[in-house]
Design a protein around this motif. Structure first.
Motif, PDB file in Angstrom:
ATOM      1  N   LEU A   1       2.693   7.553   9.965  1.00  0.00           N
ATOM      2  CA  LEU A   1       3.933   6.769   9.928  1.00  0.00           C
ATOM      3  C   LEU A   1       4.664   6.928   8.598  1.00  0.00           C
ATOM      4  CD1 LEU A   1       2.597   3.475  11.573  1.00  0.00           C
ATOM      5  CD2 LEU A   1       3.868   5.324  12.672  1.00  0.00           C
ATOM      6  N   ARG A   2       4.379   8.011   7.899  1.00  0.00           N
ATOM      7  CA  ARG A   2       4.874   8.196   6.535  1.00  0.00           C
ATOM      8  C   ARG A   2       6.396   8.112   6.438  1.00  0.00           C
ATOM      9  NH1 ARG A   2       3.350  13.608   5.341  1.00  0.00           N
ATOM     10  NH2 ARG A   2       5.345  14.150   6.284  1.00  0.00           N
ATOM     11  N   ASP A   3       7.096   8.821   7.320  1.00  0.00           N
ATOM     12  CA  ASP A   3       8.558   8.841   7.223  1.00  0.00           C
ATOM     13  C   ASP A   3       9.141   7.445   7.383  1.00  0.00           C
ATOM     14  OD1 ASP A   3       8.435  11.539   6.838  1.00  0.00           O
ATOM     15  OD2 ASP A   3       8.973  12.077   8.887  1.00  0.00           O
ATOM     16  N   TRP A   4       8.569   6.671   8.298  1.00  0.00           N
ATOM     17  CA  TRP A   4       9.050   5.298   8.493  1.00  0.00           C
ATOM     18  C   TRP A   4       8.722   4.429   7.282  1.00  0.00           C
ATOM     19  CZ3 TRP A   4       5.700   0.947  10.143  1.00  0.00           C
ATOM     20  CH2 TRP A   4       6.426  -0.234  10.324  1.00  0.00           C
ATOM     21  N   LEU A   5       7.480   4.472   6.813  1.00  0.00           N
ATOM     22  CA  LEU A   5       7.058   3.613   5.713  1.00  0.00           C
ATOM     23  C   LEU A   5       7.820   3.908   4.422  1.00  0.00           C
ATOM     24  CD1 LEU A   5       3.197   3.664   6.323  1.00  0.00           C
ATOM     25  CD2 LEU A   5       4.702   1.676   6.575  1.00  0.00           C
ATOM     26  N   LEU A   6       8.143   5.173   4.187  1.00  0.00           N
ATOM     27  CA  LEU A   6       8.784   5.555   2.931  1.00  0.00           C
ATOM     28  C   LEU A   6      10.306   5.567   3.001  1.00  0.00           C
ATOM     29  CD1 LEU A   6       6.449   8.447   1.713  1.00  0.00           C
ATOM     30  CD2 LEU A   6       6.398   6.031   1.088  1.00  0.00           C
ATOM     31  N   GLU A   7      10.873   5.461   4.199  1.00  0.00           N
ATOM     32  CA  GLU A   7      12.332   5.516   4.335  1.00  0.00           C
ATOM     33  C   GLU A   7      12.939   4.198   4.791  1.00  0.00           C
ATOM     34  OE1 GLU A   7      14.184   7.894   3.384  1.00  0.00           O
ATOM     35  OE2 GLU A   7      13.055   9.766   3.467  1.00  0.00           O
ATOM     36  N   ASP A   8      12.192   3.392   5.531  1.00  0.00           N
ATOM     37  CA  ASP A   8      12.757   2.189   6.137  1.00  0.00           C
ATOM     38  C   ASP A   8      12.963   1.101   5.093  1.00  0.00           C
ATOM     39  OD1 ASP A   8      12.964  -0.321   7.830  1.00  0.00           O
ATOM     40  OD2 ASP A   8      12.747   1.201   9.394  1.00  0.00           O
ATOM     41  N   GLY A   9      14.153   0.525   5.084  1.00  0.00           N
ATOM     42  CA  GLY A   9      14.475  -0.501   4.103  1.00  0.00           C
ATOM     43  C   GLY A   9      14.022  -1.895   4.467  1.00  0.00           C
ATOM     44  N   LEU A  10      13.271  -2.037   5.563  1.00  0.00           N
ATOM     45  CA  LEU A  10      12.797  -3.353   5.979  1.00  0.00           C
ATOM     46  C   LEU A  10      11.310  -3.553   5.737  1.00  0.00           C
ATOM     47  CD1 LEU A  10      14.680  -3.847   9.387  1.00  0.00           C
ATOM     48  CD2 LEU A  10      15.488  -4.248   7.055  1.00  0.00           C
ATOM     49  N   VAL A  11      10.610  -2.529   5.232  1.00  0.00           N
ATOM     50  CA  VAL A  11       9.160  -2.648   5.077  1.00  0.00           C
ATOM     51  C   VAL A  11       8.715  -2.243   3.674  1.00  0.00           C
ATOM     52  CG1 VAL A  11       8.671  -2.281   7.518  1.00  0.00           C
ATOM     53  CG2 VAL A  11       8.746  -0.318   5.987  1.00  0.00           C
ATOM     54  N   GLY A  12       7.686  -2.948   3.199  1.00  0.00           N
ATOM     55  CA  GLY A  12       6.952  -2.565   2.007  1.00  0.00           C
ATOM     56  C   GLY A  12       5.482  -2.522   2.371  1.00  0.00           C
ATOM     57  N   PHE A  13       4.702  -1.697   1.693  1.00  0.00           N
ATOM     58  CA  PHE A  13       3.298  -1.546   2.081  1.00  0.00           C
ATOM     59  C   PHE A  13       2.477  -1.081   0.892  1.00  0.00           C
ATOM     60  CE2 PHE A  13       4.728   2.721   2.045  1.00  0.00           C
ATOM     61  CZ  PHE A  13       3.613   3.536   1.895  1.00  0.00           C
ATOM     62  N   GLY A  14       1.166  -1.185   1.044  1.00  0.00           N
ATOM     63  CA  GLY A  14       0.276  -0.715  -0.002  1.00  0.00           C
ATOM     64  C   GLY A  14      -1.152  -1.115   0.293  1.00  0.00           C
ATOM     65  N   ALA A  15      -1.972  -1.124  -0.753  1.00  0.00           N
ATOM     66  CA  ALA A  15      -3.375  -1.495  -0.606  1.00  0.00           C
ATOM     67  C   ALA A  15      -3.900  -1.933  -1.963  1.00  0.00           C
ATOM     68  CB  ALA A  15      -4.198  -0.330  -0.062  1.00  0.00           C
ATOM     69  N   MET A  16      -4.968  -2.728  -1.929  1.00  0.00           N
ATOM     70  CA  MET A  16      -5.582  -3.176  -3.171  1.00  0.00           C
ATOM     71  C   MET A  16      -7.094  -3.155  -3.047  1.00  0.00           C
ATOM     72  SD  MET A  16      -5.221  -7.342  -3.188  1.00  0.00           S
ATOM     73  CE  MET A  16      -6.511  -7.453  -4.428  1.00  0.00           C
ATOM     74  N   ALA A  17      -7.741  -3.058  -4.194  1.00  0.00           N
ATOM     75  CA  ALA A  17      -9.198  -3.120  -4.274  1.00  0.00           C
ATOM     76  C   ALA A  17      -9.560  -4.063  -5.409  1.00  0.00           C
ATOM     77  CB  ALA A  17      -9.784  -1.734  -4.515  1.00  0.00           C
ATOM     78  N   GLU A  18     -10.687  -4.736  -5.258  1.00  0.00           N
ATOM     79  CA  GLU A  18     -11.085  -5.740  -6.239  1.00  0.00           C
ATOM     80  C   GLU A  18     -12.055  -5.214  -7.286  1.00  0.00           C
ATOM     81  OE1 GLU A  18     -11.124  -9.840  -3.806  1.00  0.00           O
ATOM     82  OE2 GLU A  18     -12.110  -8.176  -2.760  1.00  0.00           O
TER      83      GLU A  18
END
Length: 357
Positions: free
Chosen positions: A121-138
């Protein structure tokens, strides 16, 4: 929030002095961003009632890069994460009292699963102005997030500073005194996906991708399900809720079925519980032939395939989205007539799967 027509999307992305903006984020005022990053320090905080460990002292990097280099930078930064992570997804909300719908995975998932869906879903995640995303580790603490403006934020403990700065430097990003990003000027947020002008009885392409990520990344909608308040914490009382609920899981003998409900309730929990009762009741009293796809449907995997009317009983339900609506005259009258102690379901609409992934 704006959903453009195909003609608007085909106009392409904005470009200023060689800097290419994401297709879904269009600057209105003049702006010429300089690729680079700023860094600051945050003291330990976090923990509390949600099961998270306290976030340690950390350094915060905010970086801007041209859209044609964003995918490569994202891969390099996500690769710094350990083998199991907590994915994050934020969606600009249609809720009248909230700006963002936050999704989080409380259960860790494999980094390979995170990368698999990121690439799909890379093109959508990196181009769409309605979504932000990521990941975290503790352990070690590392947070990598690309927001709806496609500004990259990295939070890391001190031991990871050298590798983070080395990664940013590999993309010719240098430390700046001030970040000039699109959120500093008047701008528009657009979705790069087609969006029907009127609600069709099927998932939209946007909702289909949301469902995919909820499954693959084990995301849950991270909202207070008891207090019905606005962003300033003020109670808003009984409000109309629109919920998107899936009943059943992929891979089960009977395909999952999806429903949109409109409910008057004083909390998300009440709206959800009332929706589940109404959905089961709807299925119990709806002949299976009424749940078939319409004539001429191209779908060959309809979730409305013939199955016993009571097959929804006991199947797992997943809340995919929940927003509070503006009061039109009909809903306003219903709210005036509603009891504050009991949720009232106004509508139950079965939805077909989306054929556009």
């Amino acid at each position: 929030m704006t959903h453009p027509t195909k003609a608007q999307r085909d106009q392409g992305r904005a470009e200023r002095n060689g800097f290419r903006f994401p297709q879904g984020v269009q600057p209105v005022d003049p702006l010429a961003p300089t690729p680079g990053y700023v860094v600051s320090f945050e003291q330990a905080d976090g923990g509390g009632d949600e099961g998270w460990e306290e976030w340690p002292d950390r350094y915060v990097y905010e970086a801007v890069v041209s859209a044609d280099r964003l995918a490569s930078l994202a891969r390099a930064l996500f690769a710094l994460l350990p083998s199991r992570v907590h994915p994050i997804l934020d969606v600009l909300s249609e809720d009248v009292h909230r700006d963002v719908d936050p999704y989080i995975a409380y259960e860790r998932v494999g980094l390979d699963r995170f990368f698999e869906e990121f690439e799909a879903l890379r093109d959508w995640l990196l181009e769409d102005g309605l979504v932000g995303f990521g990941a975290m580790a503790e352990e070690p603490f590392l947070y990598v997030y690309i927001d709806e403006h496609k500004i990259v934020t990295v939070r890391c403990e001190a031991s990871l500073r050298p590798v983070v700065e080395q990664t940013l430097g590999a993309f010719d990003l240098e430390e700046l005194d001030e970040l000039a990003a699109v959120d500093a000027v008047e701008h528009e947020h657009l979705s790069v996906l087609p969006w029907p002008e009127e609600r069709a009885p099927a998932l939209s392409p946007f909702e289909a991708r949301l469902e995919t990520l909820c499954d693959a990344w084990k995301l849950v909608l991270n909202l207070d399900d008891v207090a019905n308040v606005d962003e300033e914490g003020r109670p808003v009382g009984v409000t109309p809720w629109k919920l998107l609920i899936r009943v059943g899981e992929p891979g089960e003998p009977h395909a999952p079925r999806r429903f949109e409900t409109v409910v008057l309730a004083s909390s998300l929990r009440d709206a959800y519980d009332a929706s589940l009762e109404a959905i089961v009741d709807y299925a119990d009293h709806t002949p299976t032939h009424d749940l078939q796809p319409p004539p001429g449907s191209e779908s060959d995997h309809s979730s409305f395939a013939s199955e016993p009317a009571d097959s929804l009983e006991g199947r797992r339900a997943t809340l995919l989205s929940a927003v509070r609506l503006l009061l039109d005259p009909t809903l306003r009258q219903a709210v005036d007539d509603a009891s504050s102690d009991a949720a009232r379901v106004v509508a139950v609409t079965p939805l077909q799967p989306c054929d556009q992934r």
